[in-house]
Structures are given as structure tokens and as C-alpha cells.
Motif scaffolding. Structure first.
Motif: not given
Length: 99
Positions: A24-46
Motif C-alpha cells: 500500500f505504501e506505494h500509493k498511500i500514507k502508511v506507518e507500520y512495524d511488525a505488529h501494527r499498521g496504519h493506512c490512510t485510505l482514500p475513503s478512510g483509514q485501516a
């Protein structure tokens, strides 16, 4: 804010979390490590959390259409990545709107 949660029981949760986030980080803002991830999707967040027994997802969006898109993005990619485990779909539980 509308929410939906799902969990996939697998010993490969951390691996899938990192693979999803790297993809996902190729297209959207993503922060992650081995146990947690946060993705800023166009429609919200995951939000994703992995442990030794699986991976959990929380998708948030402002409206039903955005929630469906967010769930679809997460699910379609995970199904593709977890093909060796014969995952066909995630079982989502939609919650009450978040305050």
C-alpha cells in the motif's frame, strides 16, 4: 464515522501485515512495524494488528460507500497474499458509528 472489524487466524499475521503495508505504501500514507499498521485510505483509514495467532483489522470511513471500499481493498489484497491458506473472504462485523 462507520467502522468494521475482522480477524484472520493465521501464524503468519505479522508477515501479512508487513506485506500489505509495503504494498500500500506505494500509493498511500502508511506507518507500520511488525505488529501494527496504519493506512490512510482514500475513503478512510485501516488499522491492523498482528500477533502470534493472527491479524486483526479495523476499517473506518465517513459513509457506507467508503466503508465498503476500504473493506474491499483490505480483503482483496489479503485474499491474494494468503492464497496458500485458501482464504476466500474475511468475516466483517460492522459496528455502530464511532463518536
Amino acid at each position: 464515522m462507520l467502522t468494521a472489524r475482522s480477524r484472520f487466524e493465521t501464524p503468519n499475521g505479522s508477515s501479512y501485515l508487513q506485506r500489505l503495508c509495503k504494498h500500500f505504501e506505494h500509493k498511500i500514507k502508511v506507518e507500520y512495524d511488525a505488529h501494527r499498521g496504519h493506512c490512510t485510505l482514500p475513503s478512510g483509514q485501516a488499522l491492523m494488528e498482528a500477533d502470534e495467532t493472527g491479524i486483526s483489522f479495523l476499517v473506518e470511513a465517513d459513509d457506507a460507500e467508503g466503508l465498503a471500499r476500504g473493506k474491499g481493498v483490505i480483503e482483496s489484497h489479503l485474499v491474494r497474499f494468503a492464497f496458500r491458506e485458501n482464504l476466500e473472504r474475511l468475516d466483517w462485523q460492522e459496528g455502530a458509528p464511532a463518536a
